[in-house]
Design a protein around this motif. Structure first.
Motif, PDB file in Angstrom:
ATOM      1  N   SER A  18     -45.688 -21.330  10.342  1.00  8.66           N
ATOM      2  CA  SER A  18     -46.246 -22.306  10.109  1.00  8.66           C
ATOM      3  C   SER A  18     -47.860 -22.335  10.759  1.00  8.66           C
ATOM      4  N   PRO A  19     -49.111 -22.809  10.012  1.00  8.12           N
ATOM      5  CA  PRO A  19     -50.123 -22.705  10.536  1.00  8.12           C
ATOM      6  C   PRO A  19     -50.201 -23.389  12.069  1.00  8.12           C
ATOM      7  N   ALA A  20     -49.427 -24.270  12.191  1.00  9.16           N
ATOM      8  CA  ALA A  20     -49.409 -25.073  13.532  1.00  9.16           C
ATOM      9  C   ALA A  20     -48.636 -23.857  14.738  1.00  9.16           C
ATOM     10  N   LEU A  21     -47.930 -23.006  14.188  1.00  8.24           N
ATOM     11  CA  LEU A  21     -47.403 -21.982  15.284  1.00  8.24           C
ATOM     12  C   LEU A  21     -48.255 -20.789  15.393  1.00  8.24           C
ATOM     13  N   GLN A  22     -49.352 -20.429  14.518  1.00  6.76           N
ATOM     14  CA  GLN A  22     -50.172 -19.326  14.754  1.00  6.76           C
ATOM     15  C   GLN A  22     -50.943 -19.711  15.804  1.00  6.76           C
ATOM     16  N   ALA A  23     -51.524 -18.435  16.588  1.00 13.71           N
ATOM     17  CA  ALA A  23     -52.256 -18.434  17.575  1.00 13.71           C
ATOM     18  C   ALA A  23     -53.664 -19.144  17.190  1.00 13.71           C
ATOM     19  N   THR A  40     -52.037 -27.200   4.400  1.00 17.66           N
ATOM     20  CA  THR A  40     -51.159 -27.292   5.512  1.00 17.66           C
ATOM     21  C   THR A  40     -49.932 -28.422   5.515  1.00 17.66           C
ATOM     22  N   THR A  41     -49.903 -29.135   4.392  1.00 13.08           N
ATOM     23  CA  THR A  41     -48.752 -29.904   3.904  1.00 13.08           C
ATOM     24  C   THR A  41     -47.813 -29.288   3.109  1.00 13.08           C
ATOM     25  N   ALA A  42     -48.180 -28.199   2.843  1.00 14.41           N
ATOM     26  CA  ALA A  42     -47.204 -27.261   1.528  1.00 14.41           C
ATOM     27  C   ALA A  42     -45.739 -27.378   2.219  1.00 14.41           C
ATOM     28  N   THR A  44     -43.145 -26.297  -0.733  1.00 11.27           N
ATOM     29  CA  THR A  44     -42.407 -25.937  -1.602  1.00 11.27           C
ATOM     30  C   THR A  44     -43.089 -24.681  -1.863  1.00 11.27           C
ATOM     31  N   VAL A  45     -42.205 -23.883  -2.557  1.00  9.49           N
ATOM     32  CA  VAL A  45     -42.558 -22.514  -3.123  1.00  9.49           C
ATOM     33  C   VAL A  45     -43.849 -22.617  -3.995  1.00  9.49           C
ATOM     34  N   GLU A  46     -43.810 -23.445  -4.856  1.00 13.71           N
ATOM     35  CA  GLU A  46     -45.100 -23.822  -5.604  1.00 13.71           C
ATOM     36  C   GLU A  46     -46.375 -24.102  -4.796  1.00 13.71           C
ATOM     37  N   GLN A  47     -46.174 -24.860  -3.809  1.00 14.23           N
ATOM     38  CA  GLN A  47     -47.384 -25.138  -3.030  1.00 14.23           C
ATOM     39  C   GLN A  47     -47.825 -23.931  -2.097  1.00 14.23           C
ATOM     40  N   PHE A  48     -46.957 -23.260  -1.859  1.00 19.09           N
ATOM     41  CA  PHE A  48     -47.216 -22.285  -0.790  1.00 19.09           C
ATOM     42  C   PHE A  48     -47.818 -20.916  -1.758  1.00 19.09           C
ATOM     43  N   ASP A  49     -47.424 -20.736  -2.897  1.00 22.64           N
ATOM     44  CA  ASP A  49     -48.150 -19.603  -3.807  1.00 22.64           C
ATOM     45  C   ASP A  49     -49.423 -20.356  -4.561  1.00 22.64           C
ATOM     46  N   THR A  50     -50.249 -19.860  -3.838  1.00 22.53           N
ATOM     47  CA  THR A  50     -51.574 -20.434  -4.386  1.00 22.53           C
ATOM     48  C   THR A  50     -52.383 -19.349  -5.308  1.00 22.53           C
ATOM     49  N   THR A  51     -51.859 -18.200  -5.536  1.00 25.96           N
ATOM     50  CA  THR A  51     -52.318 -17.457  -6.631  1.00 25.96           C
ATOM     51  C   THR A  51     -52.471 -18.098  -8.019  1.00 25.96           C
ATOM     52  N   SER A  52     -53.781 -17.847  -8.634  1.00 22.52           N
ATOM     53  CA  SER A  52     -54.009 -18.280  -9.900  1.00 22.52           C
ATOM     54  C   SER A  52     -53.488 -17.505 -10.930  1.00 22.52           C
ATOM     55  N   GLU A  53     -53.427 -18.123 -11.997  1.00 15.31           N
ATOM     56  CA  GLU A  53     -52.804 -17.486 -13.384  1.00 15.31           C
ATOM     57  C   GLU A  53     -53.557 -16.010 -13.560  1.00 15.31           C
ATOM     58  N   ALA A  54     -54.724 -16.300 -13.634  1.00 14.50           N
ATOM     59  CA  ALA A  54     -55.513 -14.860 -13.684  1.00 14.50           C
ATOM     60  C   ALA A  54     -54.929 -13.868 -12.668  1.00 14.50           C
TER      61      ALA A  54
END
Length: 148
Positions: A18-23, A40-42, A44-54
């Motif tokens: 998690s971002p909170a656990l990174q140095a 930072t509030t992600a 779900t899988v869909e929230q973590f996958d921020t790649t675009s359709e393109a």
């Protein structure tokens, strides 16, 4: 008297951070793309996958054969879902480069990132790449790696 023992499976996803656990002040991994990080509030899988359709369409447009140089086969676990993009961290490369990976008959274009691991060590694959390959998120898929 009989004893009833319940065993609850524990699901552990390798490399999840998690971002909170990174140095503090840790630099993000070098990358060839500009996919934004997940919020930072992600959760779900869909929230973590921020790649675009393109980005997903470009990755899925991988052409098999051709001039791609085979690098080898690696077993991959899910990498940190907070690292955006379509990538594979692997000891099969020494420098950041474009590549292609295959699994179960599917082929996608990825960013190959050096893992710094010893030859034969496993690899980590991004959440977006796992989804594009239809690989099980909790599995350890055997992936064939090619350099472009």
């Amino acid at each position: 008297m009989k004893h009833l023992i319940l065993i609850f499976p524990v699901l552990a996803i390798a490399g999840c951070t998690s971002p909170a656990l990174q140095a503090p002040g840790a630099a993000p991994a070098p990358t060839l793309n500009a996919t934004p990080p997940p919020p930072t509030t992600a959760t779900t899988v869909e929230q973590f996958d921020t790649t675009s359709e393109a980005e997903r369409a470009a990755a899925a447009a991988a052409e098999t054969g051709g001039a791609d140089a085979p690098l080898g086969v690696t077993v991959a676990s899910l990498g940190p879902p907070t690292e955006p993009g379509i990538w594979l961290k692997t000891p099969l490369v020494d420098v950041l480069t474009e590549g292609r990976i295959t699994f179960a008959g599917k082929s996608i274009n990825v960013e190959l990132r050096p893992s710094g691991g010893a030859a034969g060590a496993g690899s980590q694959i991004s959440l977006a790449a796992m989804r594009l390959l239809d690989a099980p998120l909790t599995g350890l898929p055997e992936i064939t790696v090619f350099a472009k």
